[in-house]
Design a protein around this motif. Sequence first.
Motif, mmCIF file in Angstrom:
data_model
loop_
_atom_site.group_PDB
_atom_site.id
_atom_site.type_symbol
_atom_site.label_atom_id
_atom_site.label_comp_id
_atom_site.label_asym_id
_atom_site.label_seq_id
_atom_site.Cartn_x
_atom_site.Cartn_y
_atom_site.Cartn_z
ATOM 1 N N LEU A 172 -3.355 56.339 30.107
ATOM 2 C CA LEU A 172 -3.959 55.049 30.394
ATOM 3 C C LEU A 172 -4.528 55.179 31.815
ATOM 4 O O LEU A 172 -3.784 55.280 32.785
ATOM 5 N N TRP A 173 -5.837 55.240 31.922
ATOM 6 C CA TRP A 173 -6.479 55.565 33.202
ATOM 7 C C TRP A 173 -6.503 54.337 34.121
ATOM 8 O O TRP A 173 -6.978 53.269 33.744
ATOM 9 N N ALA A 174 -5.984 54.553 35.318
ATOM 10 C CA ALA A 174 -5.897 53.460 36.289
ATOM 11 C C ALA A 174 -6.794 53.756 37.484
ATOM 12 O O ALA A 174 -6.795 54.858 38.027
ATOM 13 N N TYR A 175 -7.554 52.754 37.867
ATOM 14 C CA TYR A 175 -8.446 52.856 39.026
ATOM 15 C C TYR A 175 -7.870 51.971 40.123
ATOM 16 O O TYR A 175 -7.764 50.760 39.943
ATOM 17 N N ASN A 193 -15.569 61.461 36.581
ATOM 18 C CA ASN A 193 -15.953 61.863 35.224
ATOM 19 C C ASN A 193 -15.568 63.315 34.936
ATOM 20 O O ASN A 193 -15.177 63.644 33.814
ATOM 21 N N LEU A 194 -15.680 64.153 35.953
ATOM 22 C CA LEU A 194 -15.322 65.568 35.789
ATOM 23 C C LEU A 194 -13.895 65.691 35.276
ATOM 24 O O LEU A 194 -13.614 66.375 34.288
ATOM 25 N N LEU A 195 -12.980 65.002 35.938
ATOM 26 C CA LEU A 195 -11.566 65.089 35.555
ATOM 27 C C LEU A 195 -11.319 64.387 34.218
ATOM 28 O O LEU A 195 -10.637 64.920 33.338
ATOM 29 N N GLN A 196 -11.893 63.210 34.079
ATOM 30 C CA GLN A 196 -11.629 62.457 32.845
ATOM 31 C C GLN A 196 -12.223 63.164 31.619
ATOM 32 O O GLN A 196 -11.571 63.244 30.570
ATOM 33 N N ASP A 197 -13.419 63.687 31.773
ATOM 34 C CA ASP A 197 -14.037 64.389 30.637
ATOM 35 C C ASP A 197 -13.238 65.638 30.287
ATOM 36 O O ASP A 197 -13.053 65.966 29.110
ATOM 37 N N ILE A 234 -16.871 70.826 44.232
ATOM 38 C CA ILE A 234 -16.225 71.084 42.940
ATOM 39 C C ILE A 234 -17.036 70.554 41.766
ATOM 40 O O ILE A 234 -16.688 70.790 40.606
ATOM 41 N N LEU A 235 -18.115 69.845 42.062
ATOM 42 C CA LEU A 235 -18.986 69.372 40.974
ATOM 43 C C LEU A 235 -19.757 70.568 40.411
ATOM 44 O O LEU A 235 -19.858 71.613 41.066
ATOM 45 N N PRO A 236 -20.289 70.445 39.196
ATOM 46 C CA PRO A 236 -20.977 71.579 38.559
ATOM 47 C C PRO A 236 -21.976 72.267 39.499
ATOM 48 O O PRO A 236 -22.770 71.599 40.146
ATOM 49 N N GLY A 237 -21.871 73.571 39.588
ATOM 50 C CA GLY A 237 -22.770 74.348 40.438
ATOM 51 C C GLY A 237 -22.254 74.513 41.850
ATOM 52 O O GLY A 237 -22.787 75.308 42.627
ATOM 53 N N GLY A 238 -21.223 73.763 42.217
ATOM 54 C CA GLY A 238 -20.683 73.843 43.573
ATOM 55 C C GLY A 238 -19.861 75.109 43.771
ATOM 56 O O GLY A 238 -19.372 75.693 42.799
ATOM 57 N N PRO A 239 -19.689 75.523 45.035
ATOM 58 C CA PRO A 239 -18.983 76.777 45.325
ATOM 59 C C PRO A 239 -17.507 76.776 44.901
ATOM 60 O O PRO A 239 -16.913 77.844 44.726
ATOM 61 N N MET A 274 -12.949 77.163 40.776
ATOM 62 C CA MET A 274 -11.568 77.001 41.220
ATOM 63 C C MET A 274 -10.998 75.675 40.735
ATOM 64 O O MET A 274 -9.849 75.589 40.280
ATOM 65 N N PHE A 275 -11.827 74.639 40.781
ATOM 66 C CA PHE A 275 -11.320 73.324 40.369
ATOM 67 C C PHE A 275 -11.038 73.271 38.864
ATOM 68 O O PHE A 275 -10.170 72.516 38.421
ATOM 69 N N GLN A 276 -11.770 74.077 38.103
ATOM 70 C CA GLN A 276 -11.443 74.174 36.667
ATOM 71 C C GLN A 276 -10.006 74.665 36.501
ATOM 72 O O GLN A 276 -9.265 74.183 35.648
ATOM 73 N N THR A 277 -9.642 75.642 37.314
ATOM 74 C CA THR A 277 -8.264 76.155 37.267
ATOM 75 C C THR A 277 -7.273 75.079 37.684
ATOM 76 O O THR A 277 -6.211 74.934 37.072
ATOM 77 N N TRP A 278 -7.621 74.322 38.714
ATOM 78 C CA TRP A 278 -6.741 73.235 39.177
ATOM 79 C C TRP A 278 -6.536 72.208 38.056
ATOM 80 O O TRP A 278 -5.419 71.740 37.826
ATOM 81 N N MET A 279 -7.627 71.860 37.388
ATOM 82 C CA MET A 279 -7.511 70.869 36.304
ATOM 83 C C MET A 279 -6.689 71.421 35.152
ATOM 84 O O MET A 279 -5.924 70.701 34.518
ATOM 85 N N LYS A 280 -6.842 72.713 34.907
ATOM 86 C CA LYS A 280 -6.073 73.320 33.821
ATOM 87 C C LYS A 280 -4.573 73.263 34.118
ATOM 88 O O LYS A 280 -3.763 72.929 33.239
#
Length: 327
Positions: free
Chosen positions: A190-193, A175-179, A111-116, A120-126
Amino acid sequence: MAGHQDDPFYGIGWAYEDGRSDVLQSVGDYPAVMGFELGGIEMGDEKNLDSVPFTRIHDELLAHVKRGGIVTVSWHPRNPVTTIEGGGRAGQEYPSGSAWDVTDSTAVKSILPGGPKAMMFQTWMKRLADFIESLKTDDGTPVPIIFRPWHENNVSWFWWGQNLCSDEEFKGLWNLLQDYMNERGFDNLLWAYSPNLDGGWTLERFMKRYPGNDRVALMGIDAYQWGTEEGFVRALTADFDFLSQFARDNGKLIALTECGLQNMPDSSWYSRVLKPIMDQYPISYFLLWRNAGEDEFFGPVPARPCADDFKKLYEAENVLFLKDIVN
Ligand code: BMA
């Protein structure tokens, strides 16, 4: 602050009764913190992976904020590589295709940039972001949410876990999700790790996947007593020694972001085991996991011995419930 996952939806012997809560019935007040789960939102599902309708999550989360409570959100998204379209709804059987499907170690990479699966993950994040965007007060103000994605990443039972991706891939995932969420303009998260109970952190190993001071506001531990009491106490104390020092040095909050003793075989556990550990550290809240049924509960069950024990926490000055945090 005392917290409970899925508190207003169901408990032991009941489900979906307005205003009801096992914590409320046990001690006479709601927990200060309620936890909600968004797994399934990425598929466009109507219910989350625990069968709670998203409309209900929307309403109860906002109701808790309205009464002055604190809310936290977790997310167990399906495995982007192995899920079929529609996922569980389409009949795929657990754990196949779920967050717990660890049969494929390319899921994060995919799901990282360029991945197959990147598109789809962009849609999931949306879909995730659209739901979170709907969490607003009557006058349209976004409500504050402790958002806790990619939890328990130091063990290997989720597709984003320790052995399922490299350190760089994990950071890329965070970073993908947070950005994405930042670009969508959220300033109410408030982002929790929160890694899982570890018992042997070194700064060097912790830093390998820590997203960074500019990306994290709260650090947590997910800690269940699955084995012996002694082992649990030792590991949690070691983790809090480490994490509280790290938090002090880096200006972060700490919390027990998930915890419990499943089905409470020891009814004095809250006051005798959990509280003495918590008392030693400046933790902001603890979140007992859900009372899913007789086979899986972590919170107090009204009129049982564990509820009497939980009352000791309620009566303690340093444990806050809803009324304690509402002005
Ligand atoms: C786990 C269990 C599961 C549940 C998941 C997400 O710890 O409670 O039954 O589906 O959390 O809430």
